[in-house]
Design a protein around this motif. Structure first.
Motif, PDB file in Angstrom:
ATOM      1  N   LYS A 176       1.124  -0.986   0.224  1.00 39.59           N
ATOM      2  CA  LYS A 176       0.397  -0.075  -0.224  1.00 39.59           C
ATOM      3  C   LYS A 176       0.836   1.235   0.180  1.00 39.59           C
ATOM      4  N   VAL A 177       2.221   1.040  -0.403  1.00 40.74           N
ATOM      5  CA  VAL A 177       2.880   2.551  -0.580  1.00 40.74           C
ATOM      6  C   VAL A 177       2.889   2.887  -1.903  1.00 40.74           C
ATOM      7  N   VAL A 178       2.610   3.820  -2.429  1.00 43.90           N
ATOM      8  CA  VAL A 178       2.090   4.093  -4.177  1.00 43.90           C
ATOM      9  C   VAL A 178       3.129   5.849  -4.433  1.00 43.90           C
ATOM     10  N   GLY A 179       3.919   5.189  -4.948  1.00 44.52           N
ATOM     11  CA  GLY A 179       4.061   6.527  -6.032  1.00 44.52           C
ATOM     12  C   GLY A 179       3.599   7.523  -6.880  1.00 44.52           C
ATOM     13  N   ALA A 180       3.738   8.940  -6.899  1.00 46.83           N
ATOM     14  CA  ALA A 180       2.848   9.507  -7.775  1.00 46.83           C
ATOM     15  C   ALA A 180       3.831  10.420  -9.098  1.00 46.83           C
ATOM     16  N   LEU A 181       3.156  10.296  -9.840  1.00 45.80           N
ATOM     17  CA  LEU A 181       3.828  11.472 -11.388  1.00 45.80           C
ATOM     18  C   LEU A 181       2.670  12.293 -11.487  1.00 45.80           C
ATOM     19  N   MET A 207      -6.595   8.659  -0.029  1.00 41.47           N
ATOM     20  CA  MET A 207      -5.756   7.383  -0.074  1.00 41.47           C
ATOM     21  C   MET A 207      -5.520   7.523   1.646  1.00 41.47           C
ATOM     22  N   GLU A 208      -5.038   8.673   2.460  1.00 38.79           N
ATOM     23  CA  GLU A 208      -5.067   8.141   3.767  1.00 38.79           C
ATOM     24  C   GLU A 208      -5.684   7.546   4.115  1.00 38.79           C
ATOM     25  N   LYS A 209      -7.184   8.089   4.292  1.00 37.61           N
ATOM     26  CA  LYS A 209      -8.174   7.661   4.498  1.00 37.61           C
ATOM     27  C   LYS A 209      -8.879   6.372   4.351  1.00 37.61           C
ATOM     28  N   ARG A 210      -7.738   6.126   3.061  1.00 36.48           N
ATOM     29  CA  ARG A 210      -8.067   4.251   2.670  1.00 36.48           C
ATOM     30  C   ARG A 210      -6.744   3.487   3.352  1.00 36.48           C
ATOM     31  N   GLY A 211      -6.396   3.453   3.351  1.00 28.16           N
ATOM     32  CA  GLY A 211      -5.070   3.321   4.363  1.00 28.16           C
ATOM     33  C   GLY A 211      -3.884   3.555   3.289  1.00 28.16           C
ATOM     34  N   TYR A 212      -3.029   4.059   2.526  1.00 23.31           N
ATOM     35  CA  TYR A 212      -2.852   4.158   1.420  1.00 23.31           C
ATOM     36  C   TYR A 212      -1.479   5.363   2.281  1.00 23.31           C
ATOM     37  N   SER A 213       0.336   4.233   1.456  1.00 21.46           N
ATOM     38  CA  SER A 213       0.881   6.221   2.021  1.00 21.46           C
ATOM     39  C   SER A 213       1.408   6.480   0.474  1.00 21.46           C
ATOM     40  N   LEU A 214       1.299   7.625   0.281  1.00 29.43           N
ATOM     41  CA  LEU A 214       1.995   8.218  -0.759  1.00 29.43           C
ATOM     42  C   LEU A 214       3.753   9.208  -0.634  1.00 29.43           C
ATOM     43  N   VAL A 215       4.203   9.096  -1.774  1.00 27.62           N
ATOM     44  CA  VAL A 215       5.012   9.555  -2.221  1.00 27.62           C
ATOM     45  C   VAL A 215       5.154  10.660  -2.743  1.00 27.62           C
ATOM     46  N   ASP A 216       5.491  11.425  -3.235  1.00 29.88           N
ATOM     47  CA  ASP A 216       4.877  12.790  -4.282  1.00 29.88           C
ATOM     48  C   ASP A 216       6.676  13.320  -3.930  1.00 29.88           C
TER      49      ASP A 216
END
Length: 425
Positions: free
Chosen positions: A184-189, A210-219
């Motif tokens: 659940k680690v997500v990278g954003a383009l 994303m935070e609410k659904r349990g995913y962490s963001l790498v931006d």
């Protein structure tokens, strides 16, 4: 009230009166409905990095030109119809300039445009400024409405838009992520453009959901479209253990990113990037590297809707396009067709075809079943906007041919599934 708006409207009114007086020897005569050539102006990125959105243009315009060859019946009078096309060259400034040309030089009765905020926003702005009715689509409604400084309490007077919103693509993407076991680690383009800035917005974009659904963001931050080096993003993703990549990227940029990802040993389990993987032509160019890429699906042959203009089902429209062009169906085909469906339907219901306000009122009253689904501007979510359904799809390669399956439909179960979401590889 703007000077251009006054000049445009005053010009129409004064030239109309002068023509009437000249024709009657200066005597006032009762108004008699007479045929006038209705001019539809269309702005599209026929060239440049967004040109892939415009591929169905010629086929669509030919379809409607044939269907309108005998004219359009409005209030008992049949009017000739002319469609005038201008190329935005994938430039916002150029889109604004050619919209002005259509308004002032061609004297169009109605404007329409599609293909991302770079096209729809400047065209709609010129239409609103100069009092010309306008219909647009193929831009998520938030970058279109709020990107034009729209006020939900007021809306716009002349410009109307239909498409899905960020809430829909966020839901669709995350529903697809949920189907694949990941960390659940997500990278954003997300690029530095209206779409990228809207999708990354910390209030209405991806991050809070994303935070609410349990995913962490790498931006790693916004990047400029046309970049030729994504090493910094790839390095950040690898260091953070990213297993999902998302974004909204033009096809050339994604090709660069995905090629460099392979070279640098980055292999995420899920990749769903809007724009870049929406088109079979762009996906085919990736070869076997395209297998397993996923994307939101705005329209497909599987959608259970039909055209109110030609009567074609979604499947029949897609087949007609493939037979006529030799190219695979593409999502913008349905929306280009629906764009002209709504324009024609609005014109048919207009009480006074010479009055821009009357045309705008007809657009506002639209409640129409199109090939992309129902279009009803009275429902919102904000004034001047109607929403269309969105589902999720995944590509698989059949030899060298990319095939798009519908793999997620939780928000719109009326659109049938044709496959199941799987991890890449």
């Amino acid at each position: 009230m703007s000077r251009k708006f006054i000049t445009r409207r005053t010009f129409i009114k004064t030239t109309g009166v002068a023509g009437t007086l000249a024709a009657t020897g200066g005597l006032a005569m009762p108004a008699i409905a007479a045929p006038k050539t209705i001019k539809i102006g269309f702005v599209s990125p026929e060239t440049g990095p967004l040109a892939i959105f415009a591929e169905p243009d010629r086929f669509t315009i030919e379809q409607f030109s044939r269907g309108l060859a005998d004219g359009l019946m409005i209030n008992g009078t049949k009017h000739p119809v002319e469609i005038i096309v201008k190329d935005s060259q994938s430039s916002s400034n150029r889109a604004s300039s050619v919209a002005q040309d259509l308004i002032f030089s061609d004297q169009v009765d109605i404007l329409c445009a599609a293909s991302t905020p770079d096209t729809t926003n400047p065209v709609a702005d010129q239409a609103e400024l100069n009092g010309v009715p306008c219909v647009t689509n193929d831009t998520p409604w938030q970058p279109h409405f709020f990107g034009r400084q729209g006020d939900p309490k007021v809306g716009f007077q002349y410009t109307y838009h239909f498409f899905w919103g960020l809430e829909d693509v966020i839901s669709t993407f995350i529903n697809m992520w949920d189907e694949v076991p990941t960390n659940k680690v997500v990278g954003a383009l997300w690029p530095n453009d209206p779409d990228g800035n809207g999708w990354s917005d910390k209030t209405v974009g991806f991050p809070p959901v994303m935070e609410k659904r349990g995913y962490s963001l790498v931006d790693p931050g916004r990047f400029q479209s046309g970049s030729d080096d994504f090493s910094a993003q790839i390095s950040a993703f690898k260091n953070a253990g990213v297993e999902i990549v998302t974004g909204v990227v033009v096809p050339p940029d994604f090709t660069t990113f995905w090629t460099q990802a392979a070279q640098q040993g980055f292999a995420p389990k899920v990749v769903n990037v809007a724009k870049a993987t929406e088109f079979p032509q762009a996906v085919a160019g990736l070869g076997q590297r395209a297998d397993g890429l996923s994307v939101e699906v705005w329209w497909s042959p599987y959608h259970p809707f039909s055209s109110g203009f030609t009567g074609q089902s979604s499947a029949e429209l897609a087949k007609a396009y493939e037979d006529a062009t030799g190219n695979p169906w593409t999502m913008p085909l349905g929306f280009k067709h629906a764009l002209f469906e709504v324009v024609v339907d609005s014109l048919k219901r207009t009480e006074d075809i010479s009055d821009p306000d009357s045309i705008a009122r007809a657009i506002a009253a639209t409640n129409y079943n199109s090939v992309v689904g129902p279009i009803d501007f009275s429902k919102g979510p904000v004034p001047n906007v109607a929403k269309t359904p969105l589902v999720g799809g995944q590509w698989h390669m059949d030899g060298d041919k990319p095939v798009l399956e519908i793999v997620e439909n939780k928000d719109h179960p009326e659109i049938p599934l044709t496959g199941a979401m799987k991890p890449i590889g």
